[in-house]
Design a protein around this motif. Structure first.
Motif, short mmCIF file in Angstrom:
data_model
loop_
_atom_site.label_atom_id
_atom_site.label_comp_id
_atom_site.label_asym_id
_atom_site.label_seq_id
_atom_site.Cartn_x
_atom_site.Cartn_y
_atom_site.Cartn_z
N ASP A 1 7.24 -11.61 -17.96
CA ASP A 1 7.38 -12.19 -19.29
C ASP A 1 7.84 -11.16 -20.32
N GLY A 2 8.81 -11.57 -21.15
CA GLY A 2 9.21 -10.73 -22.28
C GLY A 2 8.21 -10.82 -23.42
N GLU A 3 7.60 -11.99 -23.57
CA GLU A 3 6.56 -12.16 -24.57
C GLU A 3 5.26 -11.61 -24.01
N ILE A 4 4.82 -10.49 -24.54
CA ILE A 4 3.64 -9.84 -23.99
C ILE A 4 2.39 -10.69 -24.17
N ASP A 5 2.40 -11.54 -25.18
CA ASP A 5 1.27 -12.47 -25.35
C ASP A 5 1.14 -13.38 -24.13
N ASN A 6 2.26 -13.67 -23.47
CA ASN A 6 2.21 -14.49 -22.27
C ASN A 6 1.54 -13.74 -21.11
N VAL A 7 1.79 -12.45 -21.04
CA VAL A 7 1.11 -11.64 -20.02
C VAL A 7 -0.40 -11.68 -20.27
N LYS A 8 -0.79 -11.52 -21.53
CA LYS A 8 -2.22 -11.57 -21.87
C LYS A 8 -2.80 -12.94 -21.56
N LYS A 9 -2.03 -13.99 -21.82
CA LYS A 9 -2.49 -15.34 -21.54
C LYS A 9 -2.71 -15.54 -20.05
N LYS A 10 -1.78 -15.05 -19.23
CA LYS A 10 -1.94 -15.15 -17.79
C LYS A 10 -3.24 -14.48 -17.34
N ILE A 11 -3.48 -13.30 -17.85
CA ILE A 11 -4.70 -12.58 -17.48
C ILE A 11 -5.94 -13.36 -17.89
N THR A 12 -5.94 -13.89 -19.11
CA THR A 12 -7.09 -14.65 -19.59
C THR A 12 -7.36 -15.85 -18.70
N GLU A 13 -6.29 -16.55 -18.31
CA GLU A 13 -6.47 -17.72 -17.45
C GLU A 13 -6.97 -17.34 -16.07
N LEU A 14 -6.40 -16.29 -15.51
CA LEU A 14 -6.77 -15.90 -14.15
C LEU A 14 -8.15 -15.27 -14.06
N GLN A 15 -8.61 -14.70 -15.15
CA GLN A 15 -9.97 -14.14 -15.16
C GLN A 15 -11.03 -15.22 -14.98
N LYS A 16 -10.66 -16.47 -15.19
CA LYS A 16 -11.61 -17.57 -15.01
C LYS A 16 -12.06 -17.71 -13.55
N TYR A 17 -11.27 -17.17 -12.62
CA TYR A 17 -11.65 -17.25 -11.21
C TYR A 17 -12.69 -16.20 -10.83
N ASN A 18 -12.94 -15.26 -11.73
CA ASN A 18 -13.96 -14.22 -11.50
C ASN A 18 -13.69 -13.46 -10.21
N ARG A 19 -12.48 -13.00 -10.06
CA ARG A 19 -12.09 -12.21 -8.90
C ARG A 19 -11.19 -11.05 -9.33
N PRO A 20 -11.11 -9.99 -8.54
CA PRO A 20 -10.18 -8.90 -8.86
C PRO A 20 -8.75 -9.41 -9.00
N LEU A 21 -8.01 -8.83 -9.94
CA LEU A 21 -6.64 -9.26 -10.21
C LEU A 21 -5.65 -8.16 -9.82
N PHE A 22 -4.54 -8.57 -9.21
CA PHE A 22 -3.44 -7.68 -8.86
C PHE A 22 -2.16 -8.26 -9.43
N CYS A 23 -1.48 -7.52 -10.29
CA CYS A 23 -0.15 -7.92 -10.76
C CYS A 23 0.85 -7.31 -9.79
N THR A 24 1.42 -8.14 -8.93
CA THR A 24 2.23 -7.63 -7.83
C THR A 24 3.73 -7.57 -8.14
N GLU A 25 4.14 -8.07 -9.28
CA GLU A 25 5.52 -7.87 -9.74
C GLU A 25 5.56 -7.92 -11.26
N TYR A 26 6.22 -6.95 -11.85
CA TYR A 26 6.53 -6.95 -13.28
C TYR A 26 7.66 -5.95 -13.48
N LEU A 27 8.15 -5.82 -14.66
CA LEU A 27 9.21 -4.92 -15.12
C LEU A 27 10.56 -5.62 -15.16
N ALA A 28 10.95 -6.01 -16.36
CA ALA A 28 12.26 -6.59 -16.63
C ALA A 28 12.64 -6.08 -18.01
N ARG A 29 13.14 -4.85 -18.03
CA ARG A 29 13.31 -4.13 -19.29
C ARG A 29 14.16 -4.91 -20.30
#
Length: 386
Positions: A280-308
């Motif tokens: 995501d170019g909108e960093i707020d979207n990255v934060k939103k993804k994290i917030t949503e995925l934290q609801k599963y109460n499990r370790p998180l791995f971001c396995t792809e990012y970087l699109a300068r």
């Protein structure tokens, strides 16, 4: 008669004990092969360091097949580039495999995986293996791979298993020996950190000349196959967690699987640890993804990012991932035959020289960085976590 009575009692007692033991064994077998509980996932993760790394493909390889086939496996380049990643402080790489490698030469393939893991261990780098992939060319072919199309992003990357098998559900079981063979071989190997079963299921190739090669209703077949792959991996019951990363869809619903399409919901609900992609170019979207995925109460791995080019950079994304102890694995390391310094849109536009802003990747083939400021930032951020 008393003696016989005592013997009978002893025999009956032993038989009952054996039956109880068998019953207990059956209960253990039922436990084996199940999704990890949240507590088990955190027990596994809590003593781990913050993981930083890249999707690793040596610069001399255009795709997974060229990476691993006997004639093009390149330990010298792999060793050199692994050292460069360790110099940046990286301690985890995500590495793609392919089912055709198993069909071609299973023993040689496993030996080359062992070779790679030995090199990675030398630099204290763990590995996340990716077993299947729905992205780019739908018709993979073993043997000599094509040369890169100049200035075009990932012109030679291939899907695994490819449309011929994916689109024929009667052939899905051909993959069982590959999945179980690789997972079983490394099931208790601490050099392997995580199994990523299937990258971006239902990603449909849209490039010229490829769309018509794709499977119709691909999402149906990808889900069918993913369920089988998950079952096969669970039957092996490795010591490492299993995951399949969510990569698309309305992120407002990422935390509520019942609101997602069946494929996306299955990926999240059946993973031991949660993995995801964040271009995501909108960093707020990255934060939103994290917030949503934290609801599963499990370790998180971001396995792809970087699109300068869209503003998704190390400087913008890495601090967020580190703050939340989310493993950070960007796409690409050393610029090479994949041409992923060029943006996705390079399929639809004409580049004649290196782009001013690299899309992916960090280093040039000689080890020098695309951006010294960027590599200094990565080193500094990583050093602060120790």
């Amino acid at each position: 008669m008393k003696y016989l009575g005592v013997c009978t009692i002893l025999i009956l007692a032993l038989a009952c004990g054996e039956q109880n033991l068998k019953k207990q064994d059956r209960q253990e077998v039922v436990k084996e092969g199940q999704k990890w509980s949240a507590q088990e996932a955190w027990d596994w993760y809590n003593d781990k360091p913050w993981y930083l790394g890249a999707n690793f493909n040596p610069s001399s390889s255009i795709n997974q097949l060229e990476f691993w086939q006997k004639d093009t496996f390149d330990p010298e380049t792999i060793d050199r580039e692994l050292k460069w990643s360790a110099d940046l402080g990286m301690n985890l790489h995500r590495v793609y495999l392919h089912n055709l490698l198993w069909e071609q030469d299973s023993i040689g393939f496993l030996n080359r995986l062992e070779n790679y893991l030995g090199l990675a261990e030398k630099y204290n780098i763990k590995t996340m293996f990716v077993l299947l992939d729905d992205v780019w060319h739908p018709i993979p072919k073993p043997g000599v791979q094509p040369q890169p199309v100049p200035h075009v992003h990932n012109s030679g990357w291939v899907q695994s298993p490819g449309a011929e098998i994916l689109g024929d559900s009667t052939r899905h079981d051909e993959l069982e020996s590959y999945i179980k063979g690789v997972v079983r071989h490394f099931a208790n190997d601490d050099r392997v950190l995580v199994w990523d079963l299937y990258n971006e299921p239902d990603n449909v190739a849209g490039q010229p000349g490829r769309r018509q090669l794709e499977v119709d209703n691909k999402h149906v077949y990808s889900l069918m196959l993913l369920k089988k792959v998950m079952k096969w991996a669970r039957e092996v019951n490795p010591s490492q967690p299993l995951t399949t990363g969510i990569w698309r869809g309305n992120i407002d619903h990422w935390g509520t699987p019942d609101s997602l399409p069946a494929l996306d919901s299955y990926m999240l609900v059946n993973s031991d640890i949660i993995s995801f992609h964040a271009y995501d170019g909108e960093i707020d979207n990255v934060k939103k993804k994290i917030t949503e995925l934290q609801k599963y109460n499990r370790p998180l791995f971001c396995t792809e990012y970087l699109a300068r080019g869209v503003g998704n950079t190390f400087e913008s994304v890495l601090p967020i991932l580190k703050e939340n102890k989310i493993a950070a694995i960007n796409w690409g390391f050393v610029s090479g035959k994949t041409n992923t310094i060029y943006p996705w849109k390079s399929w639809d536009s004409t580049f004649t020289e290196e782009p001013e802003i690299w899309h992916h990747d960090i280093l040039r083939p000689d080890g020098s960085p695309f951006s010294v400021e960027e590599t200094d930032f990565i080193k500094q951020l990583n050093s602060n976590s120790k």
